[in-house]
Motif scaffolding. Structure first.
Motif, PDB file in Angstrom:
ATOM      1  N   ILE A 100      22.609  78.527  91.939  1.00 13.38           N
ATOM      2  CA  ILE A 100      22.426  77.632  93.066  1.00 13.38           C
ATOM      3  C   ILE A 100      20.987  77.746  93.558  1.00 13.38           C
ATOM      4  CG2 ILE A 100      23.249  77.024  95.376  1.00 13.38           C
ATOM      5  CD1 ILE A 100      25.452  76.922  93.214  1.00 13.38           C
ATOM      6  N   ASP A 101      20.313  76.596  93.687  1.00 11.85           N
ATOM      7  CA  ASP A 101      18.953  76.580  94.221  1.00 11.85           C
ATOM      8  C   ASP A 101      19.003  77.080  95.660  1.00 11.85           C
ATOM      9  OD1 ASP A 101      16.559  75.610  95.627  1.00 11.85           O
ATOM     10  OD2 ASP A 101      16.129  74.550  93.753  1.00 11.85           O
ATOM     11  N   ASP A 102      18.233  78.103  95.957  1.00 14.62           N
ATOM     12  CA  ASP A 102      18.251  78.737  97.275  1.00 14.62           C
ATOM     13  C   ASP A 102      17.733  77.804  98.362  1.00 14.62           C
ATOM     14  OD1 ASP A 102      18.792  81.145  98.784  1.00 14.62           O
ATOM     15  OD2 ASP A 102      16.623  81.390  98.989  1.00 14.62           O
ATOM     16  N   HIS A 103      16.922  76.834  97.992  1.00 14.86           N
ATOM     17  CA  HIS A 103      16.319  75.932  98.981  1.00 14.86           C
ATOM     18  C   HIS A 103      17.236  74.769  99.360  1.00 14.86           C
ATOM     19  CE1 HIS A 103      13.306  73.677 101.149  1.00 14.86           C
ATOM     20  NE2 HIS A 103      13.520  72.634 100.364  1.00 14.86           N
ATOM     21  N   THR A 143      24.590  82.767  89.294  1.00 12.81           N
ATOM     22  CA  THR A 143      26.050  82.822  89.281  1.00 12.81           C
ATOM     23  C   THR A 143      26.607  82.943  87.867  1.00 12.81           C
ATOM     24  OG1 THR A 143      26.234  80.410  89.191  1.00 12.81           O
ATOM     25  CG2 THR A 143      26.272  81.434  91.383  1.00 12.81           C
ATOM     26  N   HIS A 144      25.763  82.712  86.871  1.00 14.98           N
ATOM     27  CA  HIS A 144      26.264  82.635  85.499  1.00 14.98           C
ATOM     28  C   HIS A 144      25.137  82.970  84.521  1.00 14.98           C
ATOM     29  CE1 HIS A 144      28.976  81.061  82.405  1.00 14.98           C
ATOM     30  NE2 HIS A 144      27.924  80.493  81.855  1.00 14.98           N
ATOM     31  N   VAL A 145      25.444  83.791  83.531  1.00 16.67           N
ATOM     32  CA  VAL A 145      24.511  84.096  82.443  1.00 16.67           C
ATOM     33  C   VAL A 145      25.279  83.930  81.143  1.00 16.67           C
ATOM     34  CG1 VAL A 145      23.093  85.895  81.362  1.00 16.67           C
ATOM     35  CG2 VAL A 145      23.129  85.684  83.844  1.00 16.67           C
ATOM     36  N   HIS A 146      24.653  83.295  80.164  1.00 14.45           N
ATOM     37  CA  HIS A 146      25.341  83.091  78.892  1.00 14.45           C
ATOM     38  C   HIS A 146      24.354  82.974  77.738  1.00 14.45           C
ATOM     39  CE1 HIS A 146      24.323  78.913  79.926  1.00 14.45           C
ATOM     40  NE2 HIS A 146      24.432  78.657  78.633  1.00 14.45           N
ATOM     41  N   ILE A 173      29.065  85.449  81.310  1.00 17.56           N
ATOM     42  CA  ILE A 173      29.562  86.229  82.444  1.00 17.56           C
ATOM     43  C   ILE A 173      29.239  85.449  83.713  1.00 17.56           C
ATOM     44  CG2 ILE A 173      29.306  88.366  83.774  1.00 17.56           C
ATOM     45  CD1 ILE A 173      28.737  89.775  81.084  1.00 17.56           C
ATOM     46  N   THR A 174      30.242  85.308  84.571  1.00 23.63           N
ATOM     47  CA  THR A 174      30.106  84.566  85.824  1.00 23.63           C
ATOM     48  C   THR A 174      30.472  85.475  86.985  1.00 23.63           C
ATOM     49  OG1 THR A 174      30.676  82.497  84.719  1.00 23.63           O
ATOM     50  CG2 THR A 174      30.951  82.553  87.104  1.00 23.63           C
ATOM     51  N   SER A 175      29.772  85.315  88.094  1.00 26.40           N
ATOM     52  CA  SER A 175      30.103  86.022  89.325  1.00 26.40           C
ATOM     53  C   SER A 175      29.859  85.060  90.481  1.00 26.40           C
ATOM     54  CB  SER A 175      29.237  87.265  89.495  1.00 26.40           C
ATOM     55  OG  SER A 175      29.602  87.963  90.660  1.00 26.40           O
ATOM     56  N   HIS A 188      30.091  88.752 108.415  1.00 30.61           N
ATOM     57  CA  HIS A 188      29.994  87.688 109.410  1.00 30.61           C
ATOM     58  C   HIS A 188      30.581  86.367 108.915  1.00 30.61           C
ATOM     59  CE1 HIS A 188      27.496  90.400 111.686  1.00 30.61           C
ATOM     60  NE2 HIS A 188      26.712  90.565 110.631  1.00 30.61           N
ATOM     61  N   GLY A 189      31.190  86.377 107.738  1.00 33.62           N
ATOM     62  CA  GLY A 189      31.796  85.171 107.201  1.00 33.62           C
ATOM     63  C   GLY A 189      30.866  84.336 106.339  1.00 33.62           C
ATOM     64  N   GLY A 190      29.603  84.709 106.291  1.00 31.92           N
ATOM     65  CA  GLY A 190      28.660  84.015 105.419  1.00 31.92           C
ATOM     66  C   GLY A 190      28.800  84.529 104.007  1.00 31.92           C
ATOM     67  N   CYS A 191      28.047  83.943 103.108  1.00 32.58           N
ATOM     68  CA  CYS A 191      28.114  84.461 101.742  1.00 32.58           C
ATOM     69  C   CYS A 191      26.712  84.647 101.194  1.00 32.58           C
ATOM     70  CB  CYS A 191      28.954  83.567 100.835  1.00 32.58           C
ATOM     71  SG  CYS A 191      28.312  81.921 100.608  1.00 32.58           S
ATOM     72  N   GLY A 192      26.608  85.592 100.305  1.00 31.69           N
ATOM     73  CA  GLY A 192      25.337  85.903  99.673  1.00 31.69           C
ATOM     74  C   GLY A 192      25.532  86.092  98.192  1.00 31.69           C
ATOM     75  N   TYR A 193      24.453  85.989  97.481  1.00 28.12           N
ATOM     76  CA  TYR A 193      24.475  86.155  96.038  1.00 28.12           C
ATOM     77  C   TYR A 193      23.816  87.483  95.693  1.00 28.12           C
ATOM     78  CZ  TYR A 193      25.670  81.244  96.039  1.00 28.12           C
ATOM     79  OH  TYR A 193      26.297  80.046  96.246  1.00 28.12           O
ATOM     80  N   PRO A 194      24.339  88.174  94.674  1.00 28.77           N
ATOM     81  CA  PRO A 194      23.801  89.505  94.371  1.00 28.77           C
ATOM     82  C   PRO A 194      22.370  89.483  93.826  1.00 28.77           C
ATOM     83  CG  PRO A 194      25.427  88.867  92.736  1.00 28.77           C
ATOM     84  CD  PRO A 194      25.456  87.824  93.811  1.00 28.77           C
ATOM     85  N   VAL A 195      21.984  88.403  93.134  1.00 28.73           N
ATOM     86  CA  VAL A 195      20.647  88.360  92.525  1.00 28.73           C
ATOM     87  C   VAL A 195      20.069  86.956  92.677  1.00 28.73           C
ATOM     88  CG1 VAL A 195      19.339  88.568  90.374  1.00 28.73           C
ATOM     89  CG2 VAL A 195      21.196  90.162  90.853  1.00 28.73           C
ATOM     90  N   THR A 196      18.830  86.900  93.155  1.00 25.90           N
ATOM     91  CA  THR A 196      18.075  85.655  93.219  1.00 25.90           C
ATOM     92  C   THR A 196      16.811  85.864  92.399  1.00 25.90           C
ATOM     93  OG1 THR A 196      18.921  85.161  95.420  1.00 25.90           O
ATOM     94  CG2 THR A 196      16.915  84.011  94.752  1.00 25.90           C
ATOM     95  N   MET A 197      16.529  84.907  91.509  1.00 22.30           N
ATOM     96  CA  MET A 197      15.345  85.017  90.646  1.00 22.30           C
ATOM     97  C   MET A 197      14.506  83.751  90.740  1.00 22.30           C
ATOM     98  SD  MET A 197      16.584  87.037  87.196  1.00 22.30           S
ATOM     99  CE  MET A 197      17.774  85.834  86.637  1.00 22.30           C
ATOM    100  N   LEU A 198      13.221  83.912  90.528  1.00 23.74           N
ATOM    101  CA  LEU A 198      12.277  82.805  90.545  1.00 23.74           C
ATOM    102  C   LEU A 198      12.174  82.192  89.152  1.00 23.74           C
ATOM    103  CD1 LEU A 198      10.138  81.251  92.217  1.00 23.74           C
ATOM    104  CD2 LEU A 198       8.485  82.957  91.434  1.00 23.74           C
ATOM    105  N   PHE A 199      12.383  80.887  89.065  1.00 23.93           N
ATOM    106  CA  PHE A 199      12.247  80.152  87.809  1.00 23.93           C
ATOM    107  C   PHE A 199      11.175  79.092  87.987  1.00 23.93           C
ATOM    108  CE2 PHE A 199      16.365  82.013  87.288  1.00 23.93           C
ATOM    109  CZ  PHE A 199      16.477  82.240  85.925  1.00 23.93           C
ATOM    110  N   HIS A 200      10.390  78.876  86.938  1.00 23.61           N
ATOM    111  CA  HIS A 200       9.317  77.886  86.955  1.00 23.61           C
ATOM    112  C   HIS A 200       9.704  76.737  86.030  1.00 23.61           C
ATOM    113  CE1 HIS A 200       6.900  80.961  88.900  1.00 23.61           C
ATOM    114  NE2 HIS A 200       7.265  81.784  87.938  1.00 23.61           N
ATOM    115  N   GLY A 201       9.408  75.524  86.444  1.00 22.58           N
ATOM    116  CA  GLY A 201       9.716  74.366  85.613  1.00 22.58           C
ATOM    117  C   GLY A 201       8.804  73.203  85.931  1.00 22.58           C
ATOM    118  N   ARG A 202       9.144  72.061  85.377  1.00 19.60           N
ATOM    119  CA  ARG A 202       8.327  70.860  85.579  1.00 19.60           C
ATOM    120  C   ARG A 202       8.228  70.479  87.057  1.00 19.60           C
ATOM    121  NH1 ARG A 202      10.834  69.707  80.643  1.00 19.60           N
ATOM    122  NH2 ARG A 202      12.681  68.848  81.623  1.00 19.60           N
ATOM    123  N   SER A 203       9.266  70.772  87.802  1.00 22.49           N
ATOM    124  CA  SER A 203       9.259  70.384  89.219  1.00 22.49           C
ATOM    125  C   SER A 203       8.822  71.530  90.134  1.00 22.49           C
ATOM    126  CB  SER A 203      10.649  69.887  89.622  1.00 22.49           C
ATOM    127  OG  SER A 203      11.619  70.869  89.354  1.00 22.49           O
TER     128      SER A 203
END
Length: 128
Positions: free
Chosen positions: A92-95, A77-80, A45-47, A54-69
């Protein structure tokens, strides 16, 4: 270092462990629902971002992921389901705006994943 606190009475300790068990049960239910929704919709599923007033865009959900970096906030944007049936996310990385794919979805991500799927699929609470 552990310390003994005098207010950690037996009922408080028992309630803590009951809540931990309930959390595990809810996570299992959430995982089953996520898998069911993904299977029903072809395994993915993709969204896309939402344009605001104001013409900007936002994402419905932002989650914290932990990794090597380190830790990163990812705008989902996508779950599968991958070829092994494991839950994966992309976004998309928020930073720095880089595209991230095949991120492992762990139990601590299930609530956010369900929120993303509900948004993407147009699931709304029933009107009372």
């Amino acid at each position: 270092m552990r310390r003994d606190y005098p207010d950690n009475d037996a009922p408080t300790v028992q309630e803590y462990f009951q809540l931990q068990e309930r959390q595990r049960e809810l996570q299992q239910q959430a995982k089953r629902l996520i898998e069911c929704l993904l299977i029903r919709h072809g395994g993915a599923i993709t969204s896309y971002p939402i344009t605001d007033e104001h013409g900007g865009c936002g994402y419905p959900v932002t989650m914290l992921f932990h990794g090597r970096s380190g830790s990163r906030n990812i705008n989902i944007t996508h779950v599968h389901l991958d070829e092994m049936g494991r839950l994966k996310a992309g976004g998309i990385d928020d930073h720095d705006g880089t595209i991230e794919q095949r991120l492992d979805i762990h139990p601590e991500h299930y609530a956010g994943t369900l929120a993303f799927l509900a948004f993407a699929l147009g699931i709304h609470p029933p009107e009372s």
